[in-house]
Design a protein around this motif. Structure first.
Motif, short mmCIF file in Angstrom:
data_model
loop_
_atom_site.label_atom_id
_atom_site.label_comp_id
_atom_site.label_asym_id
_atom_site.label_seq_id
_atom_site.Cartn_x
_atom_site.Cartn_y
_atom_site.Cartn_z
N PRO A 27 57.72 -79.64 22.00
CA PRO A 27 57.16 -80.69 22.85
C PRO A 27 56.84 -80.16 24.24
O PRO A 27 57.71 -79.61 24.92
CB PRO A 27 58.28 -81.73 22.90
N GLY A 28 55.58 -80.32 24.65
CA GLY A 28 55.15 -79.84 25.96
C GLY A 28 54.17 -78.68 25.86
O GLY A 28 53.50 -78.34 26.84
N GLN A 29 54.07 -78.06 24.67
CA GLN A 29 53.14 -76.95 24.51
C GLN A 29 51.70 -77.44 24.34
O GLN A 29 51.46 -78.63 24.17
CB GLN A 29 53.56 -76.08 23.31
N HIS A 30 50.76 -76.48 24.36
CA HIS A 30 49.35 -76.82 24.23
C HIS A 30 48.65 -75.80 23.35
O HIS A 30 49.26 -74.82 22.90
CB HIS A 30 48.68 -76.88 25.61
N VAL A 31 47.38 -76.03 23.10
CA VAL A 31 46.55 -75.08 22.35
C VAL A 31 45.25 -74.85 23.11
O VAL A 31 44.84 -75.66 23.94
CB VAL A 31 46.21 -75.59 20.93
N ASP A 32 44.62 -73.73 22.82
CA ASP A 32 43.23 -73.51 23.24
C ASP A 32 42.33 -73.94 22.09
O ASP A 32 42.61 -73.64 20.93
CB ASP A 32 42.98 -72.04 23.57
N VAL A 33 41.26 -74.63 22.43
CA VAL A 33 40.27 -75.05 21.43
C VAL A 33 38.98 -74.30 21.70
O VAL A 33 38.49 -74.27 22.84
CB VAL A 33 40.03 -76.58 21.50
N ARG A 34 38.41 -73.70 20.66
CA ARG A 34 37.17 -72.94 20.81
C ARG A 34 36.06 -73.57 19.97
O ARG A 34 36.22 -73.83 18.78
CB ARG A 34 37.36 -71.48 20.40
N LEU A 35 34.93 -73.83 20.63
CA LEU A 35 33.73 -74.32 19.96
C LEU A 35 32.68 -73.21 19.95
O LEU A 35 32.52 -72.49 20.94
CB LEU A 35 33.16 -75.54 20.70
N THR A 36 31.97 -73.09 18.84
CA THR A 36 30.93 -72.07 18.71
C THR A 36 29.61 -72.74 18.34
O THR A 36 29.53 -73.44 17.32
CB THR A 36 31.29 -71.03 17.64
N ALA A 37 28.59 -72.56 19.17
CA ALA A 37 27.27 -73.14 18.92
C ALA A 37 26.52 -72.32 17.88
O ALA A 37 26.89 -71.19 17.55
CB ALA A 37 26.47 -73.21 20.22
N ASP A 38 25.43 -72.89 17.37
CA ASP A 38 24.63 -72.21 16.35
C ASP A 38 24.07 -70.87 16.86
O ASP A 38 23.86 -69.94 16.08
CB ASP A 38 23.48 -73.10 15.90
N ASP A 39 23.84 -70.79 18.18
CA ASP A 39 23.28 -69.55 18.74
C ASP A 39 24.36 -68.54 19.11
O ASP A 39 24.07 -67.49 19.69
CB ASP A 39 22.41 -69.86 19.97
N GLY A 40 25.63 -68.87 18.77
CA GLY A 40 26.72 -67.95 19.04
C GLY A 40 27.46 -68.19 20.33
O GLY A 40 28.52 -67.59 20.57
N TYR A 41 26.93 -69.07 21.19
CA TYR A 41 27.62 -69.37 22.45
C TYR A 41 28.96 -70.03 22.18
O TYR A 41 29.07 -70.92 21.33
CB TYR A 41 26.75 -70.29 23.31
#
Length: 234
Positions: A34-48
């Motif tokens: 309890p109290g921890q977090h995550v990084d969320v990564r999104l990737t676009a169709d062009d690779g961004y």
């Protein structure tokens, strides 16, 4: 901690006009505190790619491979508005974590607990409250929750029904009719009647200015710096 994991959105729950709870299924999730977090990564169709951090709202034993994140859509933001309202249920993102080892509470942390949250800063605090409730801890626990107005309270129904915890809502801009406390910033007076500084663990989460202000109030009230843990954003 491992590398990036695939996470599939299974549910979206409205908390406020701009706040959402997102539930993801993450195969082989290793668990978290309890109290921890995550990084969320999104990737676009062009690779961004874009990466943002979000707090975990539920304790690790709440659902095995299920994690629950709190997302506050930021005006003009690149990632949060998309996650909050546009990412389709069933779609996948990538997550890395769990992250963070300082702003955590475990069942071994006995003694009075003072939780102070500002706005969406209540998300990791909620994980602590849920874990504490599951443990049937008898130690005193108080939540001071600062929000701009009544319609900006996250987890309103759950907090209303919470047992074994004292919940105080502090409104900064618009207080509900009949409120004994006028709207305004948290002050030393709001700490009166809180658990005594001795042996009390304090967790403060919210925007940077809020956390710094509350930290100064706690120190002035006699809470030792070694008993205060903070998490800030913005």
């Amino acid at each position: 901690m491992h590398g990036w994991r695939r996470a599939r959105l299974t549910e979206r729950t409205k908390q406020t006009a701009t706040g959402r709870t997102l539930t993801f299924e993450v195969p082989h999730w290793p668990g978290h505190l309890p109290g921890q977090h995550v990084d969320v990564r999104l990737t676009a169709d062009d690779g961004y790619q874009a990466v943002r951090s979000y707090s975990l709202a539920a304790p690790a034993d709440a659902g095995g491979d299920r994690i629950e994140l709190g997302v506050q859509a930021a005006f003009g933001g690149e990632v949060s508005p998309y996650l909050a309202d546009d990412l389709p249920v069933g779609a996948e993102v990538e997550v890395m974590g769990p992250l963070g080892g300082w702003f955590v509470w475990t069942l071994q942390d006995h003694g009075p607990l003072l939780l102070i949250a500002g706005g969406s800063g209540v998300v990791p605090v909620m994980a602590m409250l849920r874990a504490r409730a599951a443990s049937a801890s008898g130690d005193p626990c108080t939540l001071l929750y600062s929000v701009r107005a009544p319609d900006e309270v996250w987890y309103a129904t759950e907090l209303d029904a919470a047992e074994g915890v004292r919940v105080r809502l502090l409104y900064t801009r618009t207080a509900p009719e009949g409120s004994r406390r006028p709207a305004g910033r948290i002050t030393t007076d709001d700490l009166l009647g809180m658990p005594p500084p001795t042996d009390t663990r304090c967790y403060v989460c919210g925007p940077t200015a809020f956390v710094e202000h509350v930290g100064e109030l706690l120190l002035a009230a006699g809470y030792g710096p070694d008993r205060i843990r903070t998490e800030r954003f913005g």
